[in-house]
Design a protein around this motif. Structure first.
Motif, short mmCIF file in Angstrom:
data_model
loop_
_atom_site.label_atom_id
_atom_site.label_comp_id
_atom_site.label_asym_id
_atom_site.label_seq_id
_atom_site.Cartn_x
_atom_site.Cartn_y
_atom_site.Cartn_z
N ILE A 109 31.82 48.99 35.73
CA ILE A 109 31.10 47.80 36.20
C ILE A 109 29.62 48.16 36.45
CG2 ILE A 109 30.94 46.07 38.03
CD1 ILE A 109 33.35 45.74 36.17
N GLY A 110 28.74 47.25 36.03
CA GLY A 110 27.31 47.51 36.15
C GLY A 110 26.57 46.64 37.13
N ARG A 111 27.19 45.56 37.57
CA ARG A 111 26.55 44.68 38.56
C ARG A 111 27.61 44.08 39.46
NH1 ARG A 111 24.34 39.70 34.88
NH2 ARG A 111 23.43 41.46 33.73
N GLN A 112 27.19 43.64 40.63
CA GLN A 112 28.15 43.05 41.56
C GLN A 112 28.83 41.85 40.92
OE1 GLN A 112 27.00 42.62 45.74
NE2 GLN A 112 27.84 40.55 45.71
N ALA A 113 30.14 41.78 41.08
CA ALA A 113 30.92 40.69 40.49
C ALA A 113 31.84 40.11 41.55
CB ALA A 113 31.73 41.20 39.30
N LYS A 114 31.65 38.84 41.85
CA LYS A 114 32.50 38.14 42.81
C LYS A 114 32.80 36.76 42.26
CE LYS A 114 32.91 36.99 47.72
NZ LYS A 114 32.26 37.12 49.06
N ARG A 115 34.07 36.46 42.10
CA ARG A 115 34.53 35.19 41.54
C ARG A 115 33.83 34.88 40.21
NH1 ARG A 115 33.81 33.77 47.09
NH2 ARG A 115 35.81 33.79 48.20
N VAL A 116 33.87 35.86 39.33
CA VAL A 116 33.24 35.73 38.01
C VAL A 116 34.23 35.09 37.05
CG1 VAL A 116 32.26 37.00 36.06
CG2 VAL A 116 31.74 37.71 38.40
N ARG A 117 33.78 34.12 36.29
CA ARG A 117 34.63 33.51 35.27
C ARG A 117 34.75 34.45 34.08
NH1 ARG A 117 31.89 28.03 33.75
NH2 ARG A 117 30.21 29.53 33.49
N ALA A 118 35.87 34.36 33.38
CA ALA A 118 36.09 35.21 32.21
C ALA A 118 34.98 35.04 31.18
CB ALA A 118 37.45 34.89 31.58
N ARG A 197 43.07 41.16 28.69
CA ARG A 197 41.83 41.71 28.17
C ARG A 197 40.77 41.83 29.26
NH1 ARG A 197 40.77 40.48 21.87
NH2 ARG A 197 42.81 41.19 21.15
N ILE A 198 39.69 42.50 28.92
CA ILE A 198 38.68 42.85 29.92
C ILE A 198 38.13 41.64 30.66
CG2 ILE A 198 36.42 43.94 30.27
CD1 ILE A 198 37.24 45.76 27.80
N PRO A 199 37.70 40.54 29.98
CA PRO A 199 37.18 39.40 30.74
C PRO A 199 38.21 38.82 31.70
CG PRO A 199 36.59 39.22 28.42
CD PRO A 199 37.57 40.34 28.52
N GLU A 200 39.46 38.76 31.27
CA GLU A 200 40.52 38.24 32.14
C GLU A 200 40.73 39.14 33.35
OE1 GLU A 200 45.35 37.45 31.96
OE2 GLU A 200 44.25 37.86 30.11
N LEU A 201 40.66 40.46 33.13
CA LEU A 201 40.84 41.39 34.25
C LEU A 201 39.72 41.26 35.27
CD1 LEU A 201 41.97 44.57 32.28
CD2 LEU A 201 43.40 43.12 33.72
N ILE A 202 38.49 41.13 34.78
CA ILE A 202 37.36 41.00 35.70
C ILE A 202 37.45 39.69 36.47
CG2 ILE A 202 34.84 40.75 35.83
CD1 ILE A 202 34.66 42.79 33.53
N GLU A 203 37.82 38.62 35.80
CA GLU A 203 37.99 37.35 36.49
C GLU A 203 39.08 37.46 37.56
OE1 GLU A 203 38.07 32.91 34.94
OE2 GLU A 203 40.04 33.86 34.60
N TYR A 204 40.20 38.06 37.20
CA TYR A 204 41.32 38.20 38.13
C TYR A 204 40.93 39.05 39.33
CZ TYR A 204 45.85 39.84 39.89
OH TYR A 204 46.91 40.18 40.69
N LEU A 205 40.36 40.23 39.09
CA LEU A 205 40.03 41.15 40.17
C LEU A 205 38.92 40.60 41.06
CD1 LEU A 205 40.13 44.43 38.08
CD2 LEU A 205 41.74 43.83 39.90
N SER A 206 37.87 40.05 40.43
CA SER A 206 36.74 39.56 41.23
C SER A 206 37.09 38.29 41.99
CB SER A 206 35.52 39.32 40.33
OG SER A 206 35.71 38.19 39.48
N GLY A 207 38.24 37.70 41.70
CA GLY A 207 38.67 36.53 42.44
C GLY A 207 39.11 36.85 43.85
#
Length: 251
Positions: A109-118, A197-207
Motif C-alpha cells: 500500500i502506498g497511500r492511506q486507504a479508508k472505505r475505498v471503492r474497488a 482480486r486486489i481491488p476487491e481486497l482493498i475495498e473489503y479491508l479498508s471498509g
C-alpha cells in the motif's frame, strides 16, 4: 523501478536493481546478490495475509474444507518478526511432519486507504513484491482459523528481493508464478486465478480498517504445495516481479 534494502559494510542501504540482477548502491557500485545481506525491501507496517484465495488451491484441499467461492475473504494478520529477506533462512521445526511453501504476490500500500471503492483501489497501490509464506500443516487447527504456530513463526515469511513500482506492472492479475524446490518446479500458477482480486481486497479491508503506507497484503497461493525439509532451497518467482530464494534450516 525495482528497489530493495540490504546490509553491506555494516550499513543498511536502499538499493536498486542493476544490470543482470546486480545490486546497485546509491554511489553507483554494483554488487552480486550473494555478497550482501538482504532485508525486506521496505519497512513494512501491518502484514495482512489471505488464505484460500486461488480456486485451484481450494480444490487441492477440498477434502479438508467446507468452503465456497462466495465466502468472504479469509484474512489474518502476521507479526513483523515473521519476515525474513531474500536469501535468508527459515527454521523448520523438528517435530513437523508436513511444512509447505506458499508463493504469493505481495501488494504494498502506498497511500492511506479508508472505505475505498474497488474502482479506485489500484491508486492506493505503491508496488509489488514476492512472498513465500510457509505453513506448518501439523499445527493447523483448521483452514478458517490459522493459528499463531502455523503462520507467525519467526522468519516464516520470506519477502523480496525487490519492490517493483505499480506503474511497471500493467496487469497484476496476469502474472505467472512458480516455485522450485532444489531447482525442480513444484508449483505453477497465475495471478489471474485469484478468487478475490486486489481491488476487491482493498475495498473489503479498508471498509473496516485503515490501510496505511507500507502495509502489505499477501494475496494467497495456487495449488502445488509439497512438503519441504531442512536443507532445501526454495525459489518462489513471479513474472516481472522477481525471484525470491530461501533455505530451510533445522530448528
Amino acid at each position: 523501478m525495482k528497489r530493495g534494502r540490504i546490509v553491506y559494510e555494516n550499513r543498511t542501504w536502499d538499493v536498486t536493481e542493476g544490470e543482470g540482477g546486480a545490486v546497485r548502491l546509491p554511489d553507483g557500485r554494483l554488487l552480486a546478490q550473494a555478497d550482501v545481506q538482504w532485508l525486506p525491501p521496505i519497512e513494512f507496517g501491518t502484514i495482512i495475509a489471505l488464505g484460500l484465495n486461488y480456486a485451484d488451491h481450494v480444490r487441492e484441499l477440498s477434502r479438508e474444507l467446507t468452503v465456497t467461492a462466495k465466502d468472504a475473504p479469509l484474512v489474518f494478520l502476521k507479526g513483523p518478526n515473521s519476515l525474513v529477506g531474500h536469501r535468508g533462512r527459515t527454521p523448520r521445526p523438528r517435530d513437523a511432519a508436513f511444512m509447505h511453501y506458499e508463493c504469493e504476490l505481495a501488494v504494498v500500500i502506498g497511500r492511506q486507504a479508508k472505505r475505498v471503492r474497488a474502482a479506485d483501489a489500484m491508486a492506493c497501490v505503491a508496488g509489488y513484491t514476492v512472498s513465500n509464506d510457509y505453513a506448518v500443516r501439523d499445527y493447523l487447527e483448521n483452514y478458517y482459523r490459522p493459528n499463531l504456530r502455523v503462520k507467525n513463526r519467526d522468519a516464516s515469511t520470506a519477502i523480496g528481493p525487490w519492490l517493483v513500482d505499480a506503474a511497471d506492472v500493467p496487469d497484476p492479475h496476469a502474472l505467472g508464478l512458480r516455485t522450485r524446490v532444489n531447482g525442480q518446479v513444484t508449483q505453477s500458477g497465475n495471478t489471474g486465478d485469484m478468487i478475490h482480486r486486489i481491488p476487491e481486497l482493498i475495498e473489503y479491508l479498508s471498509g473496516f480498517m485503515t490501510l496505511m503506507p507500507g502495509d502489505v497484503i499477501l494475496t494467497g497461493t495456487p495449488d502445488g504445495v509439497v512438503n519441504v525439509q531442512a536443507g532445501d532451497v526454495v525459489d518462489t518467482e513471479i513474472d516481472g516481479i522477481g525471484t525470491l530464494t530461501n533455505t530451510l534450516a533445522e530448528a
